[in-house]
Scaffold this active site. Sequence first.
Site, short mmCIF file in Angstrom:
data_model
loop_
_atom_site.label_atom_id
_atom_site.label_comp_id
_atom_site.label_asym_id
_atom_site.label_seq_id
_atom_site.Cartn_x
_atom_site.Cartn_y
_atom_site.Cartn_z
N GLU A 102 -2.59 8.32 -14.28
CA GLU A 102 -2.29 9.36 -13.29
C GLU A 102 -2.00 8.65 -11.98
O GLU A 102 -2.45 7.53 -11.77
CB GLU A 102 -3.51 10.26 -13.04
CG GLU A 102 -4.01 10.99 -14.24
CD GLU A 102 -5.41 11.55 -14.01
OE1 GLU A 102 -5.87 11.65 -12.87
OE2 GLU A 102 -6.06 11.87 -15.02
N LYS A 104 -2.61 7.60 -8.23
CA LYS A 104 -3.77 7.60 -7.35
C LYS A 104 -3.30 8.17 -6.02
O LYS A 104 -2.65 7.49 -5.22
CB LYS A 104 -4.36 6.20 -7.16
CG LYS A 104 -5.58 6.25 -6.26
CD LYS A 104 -6.41 5.00 -6.33
CE LYS A 104 -7.72 5.14 -5.59
NZ LYS A 104 -7.72 5.93 -4.38
N ASP A 106 -3.07 9.37 -2.36
CA ASP A 106 -3.69 8.84 -1.16
C ASP A 106 -3.93 9.99 -0.19
O ASP A 106 -3.20 10.19 0.77
CB ASP A 106 -2.76 7.79 -0.54
CG ASP A 106 -3.50 6.90 0.44
OD1 ASP A 106 -4.73 7.03 0.54
OD2 ASP A 106 -2.85 6.07 1.10
N TYR A 215 -3.66 18.45 -5.66
CA TYR A 215 -3.37 17.93 -6.99
C TYR A 215 -4.69 17.78 -7.74
O TYR A 215 -5.57 17.05 -7.31
CB TYR A 215 -2.65 16.58 -6.91
CG TYR A 215 -1.20 16.76 -6.51
CD1 TYR A 215 -0.23 16.95 -7.47
CD2 TYR A 215 -0.83 16.76 -5.17
CE1 TYR A 215 1.10 17.15 -7.11
CE2 TYR A 215 0.49 16.96 -4.79
CZ TYR A 215 1.45 17.16 -5.77
OH TYR A 215 2.75 17.36 -5.42
N LYS A 304 -4.33 -0.80 -7.94
CA LYS A 304 -3.70 -0.50 -6.65
C LYS A 304 -2.32 -1.15 -6.52
O LYS A 304 -2.04 -2.18 -7.12
CB LYS A 304 -4.60 -1.02 -5.51
CG LYS A 304 -5.99 -0.42 -5.48
CD LYS A 304 -6.04 0.91 -4.77
CE LYS A 304 -6.07 0.77 -3.30
NZ LYS A 304 -7.31 1.06 -2.64
N CYS A 398 17.71 -7.59 34.39
CA CYS A 398 18.21 -8.04 33.09
C CYS A 398 17.74 -9.47 32.81
O CYS A 398 17.97 -10.36 33.64
CB CYS A 398 19.72 -7.95 33.07
SG CYS A 398 20.42 -8.65 31.57
N CYS A 401 21.20 -11.70 32.93
CA CYS A 401 22.07 -11.91 34.10
C CYS A 401 21.36 -11.55 35.40
O CYS A 401 21.93 -11.69 36.47
CB CYS A 401 23.34 -11.09 33.97
SG CYS A 401 23.05 -9.32 34.12
N CYS A 417 21.18 -2.66 30.91
CA CYS A 417 21.78 -3.52 31.94
C CYS A 417 23.13 -2.91 32.27
O CYS A 417 23.94 -2.66 31.39
CB CYS A 417 21.95 -4.94 31.40
SG CYS A 417 22.90 -5.98 32.52
N CYS A 422 27.68 -8.95 31.81
CA CYS A 422 26.44 -9.65 31.46
C CYS A 422 26.67 -10.48 30.19
O CYS A 422 27.16 -9.97 29.19
CB CYS A 422 25.34 -8.62 31.22
SG CYS A 422 23.87 -9.34 30.49
S1 IVH Z 1 -10.80 10.28 -10.56
C1 IVH Z 1 -15.12 9.28 -11.27
N1 IVH Z 1 -8.18 10.46 -10.32
O1 IVH Z 1 -9.63 8.00 -5.54
C2 IVH Z 1 -13.66 9.40 -11.05
N2 IVH Z 1 -9.46 9.92 -8.40
O2 IVH Z 1 -11.67 5.77 -5.25
C3 IVH Z 1 -13.33 9.81 -9.70
N3 IVH Z 1 -8.11 9.63 -6.38
O3 IVH Z 1 -12.43 9.79 -4.49
C4 IVH Z 1 -12.01 10.13 -9.33
N4 IVH Z 1 -6.16 10.06 -7.30
O4 IVH Z 1 -10.15 10.62 -3.84
C5 IVH Z 1 -9.35 10.22 -9.69
N5 IVH Z 1 -5.86 10.66 -10.24
C6 IVH Z 1 -7.01 10.43 -9.63
C7 IVH Z 1 -7.08 10.13 -8.25
C8 IVH Z 1 -8.34 9.88 -7.68
C9 IVH Z 1 -6.78 9.74 -6.17
C10 IVH Z 1 -9.08 9.26 -5.33
C11 IVH Z 1 -10.23 10.20 -5.18
C12 IVH Z 1 -11.44 9.39 -5.35
C13 IVH Z 1 -10.93 8.02 -5.06
C14 IVH Z 1 -11.79 7.01 -5.80
#
Ligand code: IVH
Length: 658
Positions: A102, A104, A106, A215, A304, A398, A401, A417, A422
């Site tokens: 999935e 991650k 932010d 999400y 990451k 400037c 010049c 300028c 110049c």
């Molecule tokens: S699962 C025990 N799935 O990442 C599992 N977390 O560092 C916990 N996050 O606090 C989370 N996308 O804010 C999960 N697809 C995803 C995620 C996700 C972002 C964040 C979430 C969590 C942090 C963990």
Amino acid sequence: MNKVRIHELKEIIKNADDAYYGLDQPIYSDQEYDSFVRELNQLEDSPLRKVGHATKTSNLPNIKHREPMLSLDNALEEAEFADFYSKLEEKLGTEKVTLLSEYKFDGLAVEIVYRDSKIYQASTRGDGEVGEDVTANILTIKNIPKEIPKSSKLSHLKSFEVRGEIILPISSFRSLNELRLSRDEVVFANPRNAAAGSLRQLDASITASRPLEFYAYGLASSEKLELKTQKEILDLLSLAGFTVNEYTTLNNFTEATNDYQKRALLRQDLDFEIDGVVYKVNNLKDQTELGFKARSPRWAIAYKFPPQEVVTRLNSITIQLGRTGVLTPVAELEPVNLSGVVVRRATLHNEVEINRKDLRIGDQVLVRRQGDVIPAVIKSFPERRNGNEVKFIMPTHCPECNSILGKDNEEDIQIRCLNYSCPSKLIERLKHFVSKPAFNIDNLGMKILAQLVDEGIVKRPPDLFKLIKGQLSQIDRLGDKSEANILEAIEISKNVSFNRFIYALGIRHVGVQTAKALAKFLNDLEHLKNITKEELSSIPDIGDKVSETIINYFSDFNEIEMIDSLLSLGIQIEYEEKVSSENKTLNGLKVCVTGTLPSLTRDEAVQLIEKNGGSFTNSVTKKTNFLLAGEEAGSKLYKAQELGIKVITEDEFRQMIN
Ligand code: IVH
């Protein structure tokens, strides 16, 4: 020793948490924060240590999570991810482990508690145990189902918790910051801080005004449903009306690493920020078997992406002088690797921006890459100053010049300028003049141009066409052969199309497209030199601002003289519709058209005028030679009669050109 460092790290993390969570204005980059947490985890293996962020500075009431909201371990490189994968195989005693990937997200983790299919309570993650009550705020978010449909299995549960991430789309983040800027408010450093700042509001109407999205990625207290896989959880959430982003089932390590590469590329096309990919063991029984560490599950990892943000030192601020004399302050940074590219410089735009971000020379600054655009300096960290930092003062003269700097218009933010000759403007101007879309003179690079200017050989663009054999070869490391090549390129460039010629002049705001439009609609250089604002306004894509700079340009004696020199040095402008010599009956004549002609449309008439060497004008002025008039001619006809300008019919016009 360890104790001291542990104490120090705890202090650092606490301060970071307070700033990040309390004020939504981070004092460390993610990378720095993660490295402090990693270091602390290595030094102290206390299962009591709480995860995540403190909630102290918030005014929102607290809510204890029914089950703690945990964190994820990070893999920063493939070796760490491989390590995670092989441990899974080892522990589960299988050859193949099926993972689910999935994004991650932010953003900001939240938990929404549903009771009797309705939202009962919602909270932020907080320190993992206790979060803040954001129920009223969550209710304003459009893509969160307020009621679970009867068709969903989830409606069979008395109570359950959905977990997921609140994000602010990148496009909304940009417009929000623009709005804040226009109101002189502090801008958010990134979409995540903006999302957090928007959600954690006492006044939920503020949250409602921000297009936040949720999400979903997890479910708690749903044991009764006897779900078997993470995939089933996501499908169930999706059917119940939650937004679930695309996930992928991966059956071996190679599939997983390919998935990571693929998602790293897809990242650029998303309108929300992700900082990696989360890999979870798909089978829930396997998850239970693997269990948890102090603060994170053993069955998941966040692999990451290289950071988009880094902290580095602002070593100095230099001034870049543009072709049109604009002075742009540039950040000279301690070179730093930002997602694979070494960043040394970044534009600071103007003095207002520098003050707004409170940047001082010597400051630690946050540098960030947004999508795949050029890196930008986002903010300074005033709390890290040691007193040796120096405020930047925009020069008043400037740097090249030494003439006094000023603004073109009162409203301009940028200082320029104003000295026409110049030298720095000259180099930039020459660079533009010889560039590909202009005179396209090969091999005449910046270094050579700079030397030609330094030696006083070239003082303005026409001087390039006065260069003779021997002059260039005197220049450092430039051999006879290179000289011959350059001179040949200069010779070839003398035949230049009208649009390139116009572009080469370097009129402000006249880019390639505008130059093309002008070349298309105007007959020749004379026409352009004498153009009126009125005529310009009739050309598509030419706005008031450009019209004004064009008129100003041609009213500058120095520029007219420069153009005349170019022509006297043998520059031949090639016009789009080449006029054959025997057909030049209208050469130099300005013809205006009005009314309905018996057989020609207006466009056809204009084409005929231009084909025969004349220039079409849209209005009748003293300079007009003929007015070609048809039926129902109006004000133009009266004006022509008033000015004593000859009026001709289509027949007479045809006779003239035949
Ligand atoms: S699962 C025990 N799935 O990442 C599992 N977390 O560092 C916990 N996050 O606090 C989370 N996308 O804010 C999960 N697809 C995803 C995620 C996700 C972002 C964040 C979430 C969590 C942090 C963990």
